[in-house]
Design a protein around this motif. Structure first.
Motif, PDB file in Angstrom:
ATOM      1  N   PHE A 249      -2.368  25.436  45.131  1.00  0.00           N
ATOM      2  CA  PHE A 249      -3.231  26.312  45.916  1.00  0.00           C
ATOM      3  C   PHE A 249      -3.860  27.402  45.063  1.00  0.00           C
TER       4      PHE A 249
ATOM      5  N   LYS B  67      -3.505  30.653  45.190  1.00  0.00           N
ATOM      6  CA  LYS B  67      -2.454  31.482  44.593  1.00  0.00           C
ATOM      7  C   LYS B  67      -1.361  30.535  44.125  1.00  0.00           C
TER       8      LYS B  67
ATOM      9  N   ASN C 159       1.874  30.220  44.224  1.00  0.00           N
ATOM     10  CA  ASN C 159       2.917  29.675  45.109  1.00  0.00           C
ATOM     11  C   ASN C 159       4.245  29.359  44.455  1.00  0.00           C
ATOM     12  N   LEU C 160       4.459  29.836  43.242  1.00  0.00           N
ATOM     13  CA  LEU C 160       5.763  29.594  42.618  1.00  0.00           C
ATOM     14  C   LEU C 160       6.793  30.491  43.300  1.00  0.00           C
ATOM     15  N   PHE C 161       8.060  30.081  43.266  1.00  0.00           N
ATOM     16  CA  PHE C 161       9.113  30.947  43.796  1.00  0.00           C
ATOM     17  C   PHE C 161       9.322  32.107  42.825  1.00  0.00           C
ATOM     18  N   PRO C 162       9.178  33.345  43.289  1.00  0.00           N
ATOM     19  CA  PRO C 162       9.124  34.477  42.365  1.00  0.00           C
ATOM     20  C   PRO C 162      10.453  34.808  41.688  1.00  0.00           C
ATOM     21  N   HIS C 163      11.567  34.369  42.287  1.00  0.00           N
ATOM     22  CA  HIS C 163      12.862  34.735  41.713  1.00  0.00           C
ATOM     23  C   HIS C 163      13.349  33.720  40.699  1.00  0.00           C
ATOM     24  N   LEU C 164      12.594  32.667  40.488  1.00  0.00           N
ATOM     25  CA  LEU C 164      13.000  31.628  39.548  1.00  0.00           C
ATOM     26  C   LEU C 164      12.048  31.597  38.348  1.00  0.00           C
TER      27      LEU C 164
ATOM     28  N   LEU D 175      14.534  23.021  40.151  1.00  0.00           N
ATOM     29  CA  LEU D 175      15.087  23.129  41.514  1.00  0.00           C
ATOM     30  C   LEU D 175      14.623  21.949  42.376  1.00  0.00           C
ATOM     31  N   ILE D 176      13.319  21.688  42.316  1.00  0.00           N
ATOM     32  CA  ILE D 176      12.773  20.582  43.113  1.00  0.00           C
ATOM     33  C   ILE D 176      13.378  19.251  42.651  1.00  0.00           C
TER      34      ILE D 176
ATOM     35  N   ARG E 284       9.895  34.576  34.497  1.00  0.00           N
ATOM     36  CA  ARG E 284       9.560  34.470  35.918  1.00  0.00           C
ATOM     37  C   ARG E 284       8.050  34.632  36.089  1.00  0.00           C
TER      38      ARG E 284
ATOM     39  N   ARG F 197       6.075  36.545  37.577  1.00  0.00           N
ATOM     40  CA  ARG F 197       5.471  37.863  37.448  1.00  0.00           C
ATOM     41  C   ARG F 197       5.227  38.252  35.992  1.00  0.00           C
TER      42      ARG F 197
ATOM     43  N   ARG G 230       4.574  21.818  38.443  1.00  0.00           N
ATOM     44  CA  ARG G 230       5.504  21.554  39.542  1.00  0.00           C
ATOM     45  C   ARG G 230       4.958  20.483  40.482  1.00  0.00           C
ATOM     46  N   ALA G 231       3.638  20.554  40.738  1.00  0.00           N
ATOM     47  CA  ALA G 231       3.036  19.546  41.610  1.00  0.00           C
ATOM     48  C   ALA G 231       3.159  18.149  41.001  1.00  0.00           C
TER      49      ALA G 231
END
Ligand SMILES: Nc1ncnc2c1ncn2[C@@H]1O[C@H](COP(=O)(O)OP(=O)(O)OP(=O)(O)O)[C@@H](O)[C@H]1O
Ligand SMILES: [Mg+2]
Lengths: 238, 244
Positions: free
Chosen positions: A81, A83, A85-90, A98-99, A131, A133, A147-148
Motif C-alpha cells: 500500500f 503507506k 504497513n510494516l509492523f512498527p515493533h518488529l 513472523l509471517i 525497525r 521508524r 514482505r509481500a
C-alpha cells in the motif's frame, strides 16, 4: 492466475465502483490510472478480497470469490500500500520472518534464510535489523514489497507504493519493482507516475468516476480515444 | 529567557511554601510531632499495610481489568455486554459506597468476613474498569492498517494478540498503570472506614488519642504526596517517550 471481474459495483456514501467488467488474464503488469477519488484504491481492495463488492462477482481461476475460498486466494497474492504497513515493533527482518514462521509455518532457519534473501534482493540486507521508524520511507516501502513477496505470490497488487516518497526514493523503489518483474513476478498496480507506466505496464486501465473509460496496451497513452484520458494526461504533465 | 523561566518556577514553589507555612501558623501556635515519633512503629506498620494492600490490589485489578478489556474487544456480544455493564456499574459507584456494598452485601452473600479480604476486593473491583480504560487506550493507538494486514495474512486471535497487539500495548500502558497505582494508594485511605489499620487509620487513632489533629493529618498528607507525586512525574516522563 485468471482474475475476472463481472459487473462489479461498490458504494459507500455514493457509488464508487460502477458496474465494472475486467479481465486480467494474460498480462504481467497491469497499471490502473485515473484522477484522485475515481475509485482506483477501492477497485484494488475489491480485487484483493479485502472488501467484498455490493453487486457483481469476482472470479478467480473460474471460481467465484467468496468467504470460503478467500483465504486460499489471498495466500496466492501479495499487497503493498501507499503507506508501508510494516509492523512498527518488529525489525524489517522480523516483519517477514513472523509471517513465514507463524503463519506459513516454515521452520525457523528456513524462514530466516528466505527473508534475508528477499531483503537482499531489494538491497536491504544492511538495514534488516532496524525497525521501520529507523529506516527511510523508501527502504520501508521496499521492505513491505519484500514482505509481500515472501509468500511467493502469483500476483502482487500495489496501491501507489511511491506516493509518500520523494523523487529519488520513488526511483529507487520503482527500479526494484522493475527488477522483480524481470524475475517473473506479476503486478497489478495503481500509480500516478505515468513515465513508469510507459516503461513497465503491458496493460493499462484508465478510470473515471468509478467506471473504466479506456483500457488497452500502453498505446492508449499516445492515442487517447476519449477527451477524459486526453485531459488526464495533460494534467499529469508528462 | 531560560533563566527567566527558572525564576518563575522557583517563585511558584515559593508561593506554595509560603501558603503552607501561613496556613499552619494560622491554625496552630506550637507544633508538636512527638506523639508521632513515639508511635512511629504503628505508623510504619500502617504505611507498610497501605503499600502492601496497594500492590496487591494493583496486581489483581490489572488482571481483572485486562480480562474485561479482552471481553470488550470480543466479537461475542454477550461477553462485550457483560463487560460494559460491569464497567458502567463500577464507574458509577463512589469508592466509599462500593466498600460498604462489598462489606455488607457481597461479603455477606458469599460468606467472606475477613475485612482485609473485603478491602482488597473493594479496591480490585473499583480500579479494574480504570485499568480496562488504560488497555483500551493503548489498543486504539494501534493503526488500523495493521489489522488489515493481519486479516490479509489470516492471523488467528491468539497470533494477533501474542505477536502484534500486546507487544505494542506494553509501552503505552505503563504511564496509565502508574497513574492508577497512585489512585489505588489514595483509595486505600477509605479502607479506614472498615477499621483496616493502614496509614490513614493509624494516624487517625494517634491523633485522636493526643488531640493533635493538625500535626497528624499534615504528616499523613505529606506521606501521600511523597509517594504519589514521584509516581505521577514518572508517568508523565514515560508518556513522553516515543512508542516505536
Ligand atoms: N472506506 C470508505 N468509506 C467511505 N468512502 C470511501 C471509502 N473508501 C473510499 N471512499 C470514497 O470513494 C471514492 C473513491 O476512493 P478511492 O480511494 O478508491 O479513490 P482513488 O482513486 O484511490 O483516489 P486517490 O488517487 O486519491 O488514492 C472517494 O470519493 C472516497 O472518498
Ligand atoms: Mg487511492
Amino acid at each position: 492466475m485468471k482474475i475476472y471481474l463481472k459487473e462489479v459495483s461498490k458504494s459507500y456514501d455514493k457509488k464508487v465502483i460502477d458496474n465494472i467488467d475486467l479481465n486480467l488474464e494474460g498480462y504481467d503488469a497491469v497499471a490502473i490510472i485515473g484522477k484522485s477519488g475515481c475509485g482506483k484504491s477501492t477497485l484494488l481492495r475489491l480485487m484483493t478480497g479485502i472488501e467484498m463488492p455490493d453487486k457483481g462477482r469476482i472470479i478467480v481461476n473460474d471460481k467465484e470469490l467468496n468467504k470460503s475460498n478467500l483465504i486460499e486466494y489471498q495466500d496466492n497474492i501479495g499487497i503493498v500500500f501507499q503507506k508501508h504497513n510494516l509492523f512498527p515493533h518488529l525489525t524489517l527482518l522480523q516483519n517477514i520472518t513472523l509471517i513465514l514462521e507463524k503463519i506459513k509455518k516454515l521452520p525457523k532457519k528456513e524462514a530466516k534464510e528466505k527473508a534475508i534473501n528477499l531483503l537482499d534482493n531489494l538491497h536491504l540486507k544492511d538495514q534488516m535489523n532496524k525497525r521501520p521508524r529507523f529506516v527511510s520511507g523508501g527502504q520501508a516501502q521496499r521492505a513491505s514489497i519484500a514482505r509481500a513477496l515472501a509468500t511467493d505470490p502469483e500476483v502482487v497488487f500495489m496501491d501507489e507504493p511511491t506516493a509518500a516518497l520523494d523523487p529519488i526514493l520513488t526511483k529507487e523503489v520503482l527500479d526494484s519493482v522493475i527488477g522483480l518483474r524481470n524475475l517473473g513476478t506479476k503486478f497489478v498496480f495503481v500509480t500516478h507516475e505515468i513515465y513508469f507506466v510507459r516503461k513497465f505496464a503491458d496493460y493499462i486501465i484508465f478510470m473515471d468516476e468509478g467506471k473504466i473509460v479506456e483500457q488497452g496496451t500502453p498505446n492508449i497513452l499516445d492515442n487517447p480515444q476519449t477527451k477524459r484520458l486526453q485531459l488526464f494526461l495533460e494534467n499529469e504533465g508528462r | 529567557m531560560k533563566k527567566f523561566k527558572l525564576v518563575q518556577i522557583v517563585l511558584a514553589f515559593l508561593l506554595y511554601i509560603f501558603l503552607f507555612v501561613f496556613i499552619i501558623n494560622e491554625v496552630a501556635d506550637v507544633l508538636d510531632f512527638t506523639f508521632l515519633i513515639e508511635n512511629k512503629s504503628m505508623l510504619i506498620n500502617g504505611a507498610m499495610l497501605t503499600i502492601g494492600m496497594s500492590i496487591a490490589s494493583f496486581i489483581s485489578s490489572t488482571i481483572v481489568g485486562f480480562i474485561i478489556f479482552l471481553m470488550t474487544e470480543s466479537k461475542i456480544v454477550f461477553l462485550k455486554t457483560i463487560a460494559n455493564i460491569y464497567k458502567e456499574i463500577i464507574m458509577g459507584t463512589p469508592l466509599l459506597v462500593l466498600v460498604f456494598v462489598v462489606v455488607y452485601i457481597i461479603g455477606v452473600a458469599i460468606g467472606i468476613r475477613n475485612k482485609m479480604m473485603l478491602g482488597f476486593l473493594s479496591l480490585t473491583f473499583y480500579m479494574s474498569p480504570y485499568m480496562t480504560n488504560v488497555f483500551e487506550g493503548a489498543y486504539k493507538s494501534i493503526d488500523s492498517s495493521q489489522f488489515m494486514v493481519m486479516d490479509f495474512y489470516g492471523f488467528n486471535l491468539y497470533q494477533r494478540y501474542r505477536y502484534i497487539i500486546l507487544p505494542q500495548m506494553i509501552r503505552p500502558i505503563i504511564p496509565g498503570l502508574i497513574n492508577n497505582l497512585s489512585g489505588i494508594i489514595k483509595g486505600t485511605s477509605i479502607l479506614s472506614t472498615i477499621a483496616i489499620s493502614e496509614i490513614f487509620y493509624a494516624t487517625s487513632i494517634l491523633s485522636n488519642k493526643s488531640y493533635r489533629y493538625i500535626e497528624g493529618y499534615f504528616v499523613l498528607w505529606m506521606v501521600y504526596l511523597i509517594i504519589t507525586i514521584p509516581l505521577s512525574r514518572l508517568a508523565k516522563y514515560l508518556s513522553r517517550q516515543e512508542n516505536y
